[in-house]
Design an enzyme around this catalytic site. Structure first.
Site, PDB file in Angstrom:
ATOM      1  N   HIS A 370      17.617 -21.059  14.014  1.00  0.00           N
ATOM      2  CA  HIS A 370      17.889 -21.949  15.212  1.00  0.00           C
ATOM      3  C   HIS A 370      17.978 -21.283  16.234  1.00  0.00           C
ATOM      4  CE1 HIS A 370      15.984 -25.590  12.904  1.00  0.00           C
ATOM      5  NE2 HIS A 370      17.139 -24.526  12.227  1.00  0.00           N
ATOM      6  N   LYS A 561      24.382 -31.909  26.317  1.00  0.00           N
ATOM      7  CA  LYS A 561      24.183 -31.286  25.634  1.00  0.00           C
ATOM      8  C   LYS A 561      24.743 -30.890  25.052  1.00  0.00           C
ATOM      9  CE  LYS A 561      21.314 -29.041  28.334  1.00  0.00           C
ATOM     10  NZ  LYS A 561      19.949 -28.672  27.546  1.00  0.00           N
ATOM     11  N   ARG A 562      25.710 -29.769  23.854  1.00  0.00           N
ATOM     12  CA  ARG A 562      27.065 -29.282  23.697  1.00  0.00           C
ATOM     13  C   ARG A 562      27.196 -28.282  24.983  1.00  0.00           C
ATOM     14  NH1 ARG A 562      29.516 -29.847  18.641  1.00  0.00           N
ATOM     15  NH2 ARG A 562      30.300 -28.403  19.780  1.00  0.00           N
ATOM     16  N   LYS A 567      23.863 -22.455  28.554  1.00  0.00           N
ATOM     17  CA  LYS A 567      23.599 -23.763  29.102  1.00  0.00           C
ATOM     18  C   LYS A 567      24.194 -23.628  30.240  1.00  0.00           C
ATOM     19  CE  LYS A 567      23.959 -25.595  24.049  1.00  0.00           C
ATOM     20  NZ  LYS A 567      22.031 -25.815  23.932  1.00  0.00           N
ATOM     21  N   THR A 669      16.327 -30.137  22.840  1.00  0.00           N
ATOM     22  CA  THR A 669      15.350 -31.032  22.056  1.00  0.00           C
ATOM     23  C   THR A 669      15.303 -32.452  22.677  1.00  0.00           C
ATOM     24  OG1 THR A 669      17.482 -31.575  20.446  1.00  0.00           O
ATOM     25  CG2 THR A 669      14.812 -31.017  19.572  1.00  0.00           C
ATOM     26  N   LYS A 673      13.402 -35.664  24.830  1.00  0.00           N
ATOM     27  CA  LYS A 673      13.951 -36.593  25.033  1.00  0.00           C
ATOM     28  C   LYS A 673      13.636 -37.296  26.125  1.00  0.00           C
ATOM     29  CE  LYS A 673      16.329 -36.248  21.256  1.00  0.00           C
ATOM     30  NZ  LYS A 673      17.970 -35.331  20.814  1.00  0.00           N
TER      31      LYS A 673
END
Ligand code: NBG
Length: 835
Positions: A370, A561-562, A567, A669, A673
């Site tokens: 992952h 998100k985290r 990110k 993911t 969504k």
């Protein structure tokens, strides 16, 4: 009991009734008999518990009949091993999947309550950090819906992921207490406990047949007790089991110590053992060298494999056929020690010859990777590993020797290759490489998006790919449409169903029929109306909880998100400051009003991520209170982002931020969504964004930023963020504003680490992507004003997201890796006492 006896279950009363009055009575009964309360003194939580138990009763026949199937010898069962399952609240999804939501709503109303209030009582089991744990939960739901016999194995952490509070704009971690009022969704099975050993030494001996064997004499033993949770499929009988293990003392009292008056010594062992499953490590990427973490991993893996062996043998199975009974998936490297543990169980405990055991093991395991982040590749210092799992280290050496012999032939003695492939890293301090163990021990290795799977073959697992190209696969992630559309967005679900029927819920590709309505004025109007209503709900919630007024007609620009540098939430912040500067320069400037919404937790030890939260909340404080901005920009940080809190967020987004540095996000993911719920994406060519863009059409996706190749070139040619800073005036102005103390009450030191990291180092290339990002955001703003165009793009996003269902992903795993097929569960009616 014999199998014959368990065929029919004798029960006192029937708790399967679904009449509204029956349900109302059942809730009242459970309130009385289980909660020990009558309505006048019952808390909302008592009512929640009574309802939860009522629902649980109704799924019991399905669950028991499903379990019966696992025992059938010809049935192959998927065992999904994961250190994390981020399930989200149970009640809502179970009502939907059982198809009893409306009945229960009415029964609850007849009891004088509102279902929504009871749903809000549930403390979600936060047994995961982020994407990886949530993926495991979506996969469990799809496995049940697709009627695949499956068991999830994991850890029952007493404390899951921490609750996040914000104090003065900083993240503060608060202990998660999900179990404090009891958990109606689990059944402990102490009778199925197993023993797990740790430490000590090994010893060679000759068995009664004269064969050389090794036995492990452990230093301590811990008891693993399983707690079972039912996972109900959508409109099917299949109700699979999530079996989570809790550590207990093998003997809860050391009586010798106790008798000698050493009370504390006597309970020491108990406390020590129970610590094992006390708390989830709150890092989304694994951390190095924590013994307790390795203990957790080995603990649940050993419990799981012992459990499977017992089940297999209980059904009369031969251990040489173990792989025909179970397909075991390793969710990342956290359970990778399973390869050594299965070998130990087969060879040492059950006396299979090494080669036979190895064949069984390899045929049993599949491995999903992952992450590509090099710092996230799990490895354990050899001394630590050896002292905790001495026998496993020997087994790993043996596996390694045989493996390297094989590799030596393939690479003709290329010793550097062999050193790279080895299960032991000997370049400096010695380590056990968990990803290598997983690769060698598995018959299939997969990444979680096309790009990620390709990069695995070219980078971190390159040598293994050269050796075994046939082992490598891709399985692009997916999300369950039951939770991530039907449950979280009932209005949109209703509209969709009115136009294309209900099949989309289990065949998400059916959403494509919505393409026919993309240009339909009336449909567009309804689509917009729903988005507006959902945004209004979120606005109301933000007003009530955070006391921030936001405009539901503004563009909802969301990044949840985290919090992580890769990110790039801080790139988003640079855009906000850039817009703010434009307004300050020209107060009458005509820009699209935007509401920027952030949410996410930072790992408690990740200083930079915590500073990123502080910079978001600090910019929010200034921008939200500047009268000059005239409500054209609002910035909101939603505290305590978790599954529960995320459900109202995805449906309310106009724009989804998926802006990681190319090559860093394995899949994502959340991106799925959002798009499924009609948000447009602004994103880089990273992870599953690439496939989402292909699916929805490039013209319906806002692409920006460097490609992986460009990232690599730039880094190889010597990237200098300082140049970008100097030659990009808007960027310079934005960074200078942070640096000046403008957002920190004049404190110029506060954000210095963040600013310095950007202008002098910038490992995630924010500065290189800044201009492209701002230009792309300008395009987003223009497009948002073309209401019809935007709506059409939004509809087309939802319409074309069918591929990203976890049902599709699970079907692929079943076909290409697990080789399992659906089995429908027959409900054998149980016999009623007076029937
Ligand atoms: C995460 C990746 C995400 C991915 C999820 C699920 C880890 C180690 N990896 O990009 O960062 O979507 O896994 O596959 O948590």
């Amino acid at each position: 009991m014999t199998t014959e006896q368990t065929q029919s279950i004798q029960v006192e009363d029937d708790r399967s009734g679904l009449g509204i009055e029956t349900l109302r009575r059942a809730i009242a009964d459970n309130l009385f008999y289980l909660q020990g309360k009558w309505p006048e003194i019952a808390t909302l939580n008592d009512f929640y518990m009574a309802l939860a138990n009522t629902v649980r009763d109704r799924l019991m026949p399905r669950w028991l009949n499903t379990i019966r199937n696992y025992r059938r010898s010809e049935v192959r069962v998927v065992a999904y091993l994961s250190a994390e399952f981020l399930l989200g609240p149970h009640l809502g999804i179970k009502l939907i999947n059982l198809g009893i939501e409306e009945l229960v709503r009415q029964a609850v109303a007849d009891s004088g309550l509102a279902l929504e209030d009871l749903l809000a009582q549930e403390e979600e089991p936060g047994l995961g950090n982020g994407g990886l744990g949530r993926l495991a939960a979506c996969y469990m739901e799809s496995l049940a819906t697709l009627e695949i016999p499956a068991i999830g194995y994991g850890i029952r952490y007493e404390f899951g992921i921490f609750d996040q509070e914000l104090r003065d704009g900083w993240q503060v971690e608060v202990t998660d207490k999900w179990l404090q009022y009891g958990n109606p969704w689990e059944i402990p099975r102490p009778e199925s406990a197993v023993m797990v050993r740790f430490g000590g030494r090994t010893e060679a001996y000759t068995d009664d047949e004269g064969a050389y064997r090794v036995r492990w004499i452990p230093a301590r033993v811990v008891k693993g007790v399983p707690y079972d949770t039912p996972i109900v499929g959508y409109y099917v009988n299949t109700t699979n089991t999530l079996r989570l293990w809790r550590a207990e003392a093998a003997e809860s009292f050391n009586f010798q110590a106790f008798n000698q008056g050493d009370y504390y010594g006597a309970v020491d062992q108990k406390i020590y053992s129970e610590n094992l499953t006390k708390v989830l490590y709150p890092n989304d990427e694994p951390l190095q060298g924590k013994q307790l973490r390795l203990e957790q991993q080995y603990f649940f893996v050993s419990c799981a494999l012992q459990d499977m062996i017992r089940l297999h043998r209980g059904a009369g199975g031969d251990l040489r056929q173990f792989h025909q009974k179970f397909a075991v998936q390793l969710n990342d490297t956290h359970p990778a020690v399973a390869v050594a543990e299965l070998m130990r169980l087969l060879v040492d405990e059950h006396r299979l010859p090494w080669d036979a055991a190895w064949e069984v093991s390899q045929s049993t395991f599949g491995f999903t990777n992952h992450t590509l982040l090099p710092e996230a590749l799990e490895k354990w210092p050899l001394p630590l590993f050896g002292s905790l799992l001495p026998r496993h280290l020997e087994i790993i050496y043996e596996i390694n020797q045989r493996f390297l012999d094989q590799a030596r032939v393939h690479f003709l003695g290329d010793s550097q290759k062999l050193a790279q492939l080895s299960l032991i890293d000997e370049s400096g301090e010695r380590y056990v490489r968990m990803a290598h163990l997983a690769c060698v021990g598995s018959h299939a290795i997969n990444g979680v998006a096309e790009l990620h799977s390709e990069l695995l073959k070219q980078t971190v697992l390159k040598d293994f790919y050269q050796l075994w190209p046939q082992k490598f696969q891709n399985k692009t992630n997916g999300v369950t449409p039951r939770r991530w559309l039907l449950l979280c967005n009932p209005r949109l679900s209703q509209l969709i169903t009115e136009h294309i029927g209900t099949d989309w819920v289990c065949q998400l590709e059916q959403l494509r029929q919505l393409e026919a309505y993309a240009e339909d004025r009336e449909f567009q109007r309804q689509w917009r109306q729903i988005k507006r209503a959902v945004k209004q709900d979120l606005a109301d919630h933000i007003q009530q909880t955070l006391n921030i007024a936001i405009n539901p007609d503004s563009l909802f620009d969301i990044q949840v998100k985290r919090i992580h540098e890769y990110k790039r939430q801080h790139l988003n912040v640079l855009h906000i400051i850039t817009l703010y500067n434009r307004i300050r320069r020209n107060p009458d400037i005509d820009i699209v009003p935007r509401t920027f919404i952030f949410g996410g937790k930072a790992a408690p030890g990740y200083i930079m991520a915590k500073l990123m939260i502080k910079v978001i909340t600090s910019v929010a404080e200034v921008v939200n209170n500047d009268p000059q901005v005239c409500d054209r920009i609002k910035v909101v940080f939603l505290p305590d982002y978790n599954v529960t809190n995320s459900q109202p967020v995805y449906p309310a987004a106009d724009l989804s931020e998926q802006i990681s540095t190319a090559g860093k996000e394995a899949s994502g993911t959340g991106n799925m969504k959002f798009s499924l719920n009609g948000a447009l994406t602004i994103g880089t060519l990273d992870g599953a964004n690439v496939e989402i863009r292909q699916a929805v059409g490039a013209e319906n996706f806002f692409l920006f930023g460097l490609t992986i190749e460009e990232v690599q070139q730039l880094q190889e040619s010597g990237y200098n963020p300082w140049d970008y800073y100097n030659r990009t005036p808007d960027l310079k102005e934005a960074i200078n504003l942070i640096n000046s103390g403008f957002f920190s009450h004049g404190n110029r030191e506060l954000f210095k680490p963040l600013v310095d990291s950007l202008v002098y180092d910038d490992p995630y290339l924010l500065l290189a992507d800044y201009s492209a990002y701002i230009d792309c955001q300008d395009t987003v703003g223009q497009r948002f004003r073309e209401t019809d165009t935007w709506t059409r793009m939004s509809i087309l996003n939802s319409a074309r997201m069918g591929y990203f269902s976890s049902d599709r992903a699970i079907r692929e795993y079943c076909q290409d890796i697990w080789h399992v097929t659906p089995i429908s569960v027959q409900l054998k009616p149980y016999v009623q006492a007076d029937a």
